[in-house]
Design an enzyme around this catalytic site. Sequence first.
Site, mmCIF file in Angstrom:
data_model
loop_
_atom_site.group_PDB
_atom_site.id
_atom_site.type_symbol
_atom_site.label_atom_id
_atom_site.label_comp_id
_atom_site.label_asym_id
_atom_site.label_seq_id
_atom_site.Cartn_x
_atom_site.Cartn_y
_atom_site.Cartn_z
ATOM 1 N N HIS A 122 33.673 40.806 29.340
ATOM 2 C CA HIS A 122 34.481 39.294 29.662
ATOM 3 C C HIS A 122 33.236 38.387 29.804
ATOM 4 C CE1 HIS A 122 36.076 36.470 32.407
ATOM 5 N NE2 HIS A 122 37.335 37.261 32.136
ATOM 6 N N ASP A 200 30.676 45.411 36.559
ATOM 7 C CA ASP A 200 31.985 44.753 36.445
ATOM 8 C C ASP A 200 33.152 45.617 36.722
ATOM 9 O OD1 ASP A 200 34.235 43.192 36.385
ATOM 10 O OD2 ASP A 200 33.527 42.287 34.407
ATOM 11 N N GLN A 203 38.705 45.226 36.461
ATOM 12 C CA GLN A 203 39.639 45.672 35.746
ATOM 13 C C GLN A 203 39.987 47.527 36.302
ATOM 14 O OE1 GLN A 203 41.999 44.356 34.188
ATOM 15 N NE2 GLN A 203 41.059 42.454 34.033
ATOM 16 N N LYS A 226 43.055 41.333 41.405
ATOM 17 C CA LYS A 226 43.332 42.381 40.201
ATOM 18 C C LYS A 226 43.786 43.747 40.793
ATOM 19 C CE LYS A 226 40.902 39.857 36.857
ATOM 20 N NZ LYS A 226 41.568 39.168 35.666
ATOM 21 N N CYS A 364 39.419 35.715 27.338
ATOM 22 C CA CYS A 364 37.671 35.647 27.546
ATOM 23 C C CYS A 364 36.936 36.564 27.030
ATOM 24 C CB CYS A 364 37.681 35.552 29.285
ATOM 25 S SG CYS A 364 38.639 34.074 29.776
#
Length: 562
Positions: A122, A200, A203, A226, A364
């Site tokens: 991202h 990260d 997700q 999320k 993104c």
Amino acid sequence: MLDIKRLRRDFPILSSRVHGRSLVYFDNAATTQKPKAVIDALTRYYKTTNANVHRGSHSLSNRATAQFEAARETVAAFINATASHEVIWTRGTTEGMNLVAQTLGPYALNKDDTVLVTTMEHHANIVPWQQLCQRVGAKLIPAPLRGDQTLDLKAYEALLDEHTPKIVSLCHVSNTLGVINPIETCIALAKQRGAYTVIDGAQAVAHLPVDVQKLDCDFYLFSGHKCFGPTGIGVVWGRSTLLESLEPWQFGGEMIKTVSFSGSTFNDLPFKFEAGTPPISEAIALATTLDYLTNQDREALHQHEQNLRAQAIALLQDMDGITIYAPNSENAGVLSFNVAGLHHQDLALMLDEAGIAVRSGHHCTMPLMESLGIDGTVRASFSIYNTVDEVRYFANTLIEIVTQLRELPSEAGTEKAAFTWPQMQHSAAQAQHILSTLPNWQQRLNTLIEWANLLPVLPDDFIVYENRVSGCESAVWLVADTHDQHACQFALYSDARIMRGLCYLLLTQVQAQPSEQIRKFDVPALLAACHLDLFLSPSRTNGVIAIAHAIKQHVAAKRGLE
């Protein structure tokens, strides 16, 4: 046994209707819906507890502080952190990544050092590192993907050996592809070379259990919204020893220990990274979210999400012209695809007409799109409350839409004849009247799609960067002749059918009109008069405004030369 019908009752928004159809929400990678328990937690806080936290001398403040810090304990337990002071509150993963880049970067990175990411990241896991590298003279290098759109582990390890990066920052799960990266292996390989590892997890948290001690990374980041929590709240988890070594990022408020004009000292963990009033209600509601998830059979829910994706692939894989990205990957429930000859924005808009919420565009992840040789995809992302019936409805509707679009007449001039200025088949007043008197958005959309075929295709010589209009999600090209200020001429074309229809509408208002009238042209007023303003997305509305602005710039430039 997993009871999805019962679980769906926990999410009030799922009973909504969109364009007269039951909502099918397949945009979960952008944000998930919220269970009633979380909504109630937010409401309850503001009804019974609202006060600023820490250093309060009254009961409400003490109650708010206790709930706020208890939420930190809940997060620490959820990700198996060794201590709650390793949990830093942020507004979300993007702010968290900036925090890590701005604090870890100066600590670890010097001129000619390397930061390693992957091609699937991202933007929030690219741009902060990119800006940092530019400041210190370091290099940002992406690890490539294999042909099946999964991470090329051999290339990743080779880059580790070649560059010995000081920082490796990776997504646990790709937001565009849904690919679950072999993150434990990636972390171990990076740490063998002495790199700091940043993950990260935006997700991942909604789909997978996360154990930061088992992962053995240095930082793990995620967002509340999320994973069924509120917006405006995120978490940075970091190792205590490393966090202690880093300098604060922002200043003021709770991160201060002492202040004088001769200098200031800073608070202990976690507060030294939490300047200002924190997201109090959001943190408390996030704790409710994580408790809700903990009480579910998460392995069964993950298998359910994978089954939904597998069902969608089985129903769509034989469609003529479809490309499904990362079809065979270990996946968190994301179906990203394109259909040859049809624009992803057109497909998403028409799915919305059927009550199906998906996302289209680059998500993104522009570098990933570039590596795939495309400008965007349609992304359907599944979650715990979605059903097999919804997947079947989605697949059948998509097949119908593709058939409908392919049966439409080809655009005028597909033979790429010599360039001519478009001739409008409707006057400005006629176009407005037609759209304004149609009874619903569905008929207006169909009319715009029909009007798309009235624009001649621009010859290849005009489909060039210099003619491309900036500010549009889809590609739009503009050619202008304003020599005759009494009858200016324009040609517009777009690769998206809906945008071509909107271009035709714009041309009915400006084609062969005097420059003075064009300069006064009011796009928001036009969209309102045609009853399009409430149905076009903000990004598409901004695109129409950008086209009109480009037209006016051509007129103004000619006037300035006279």
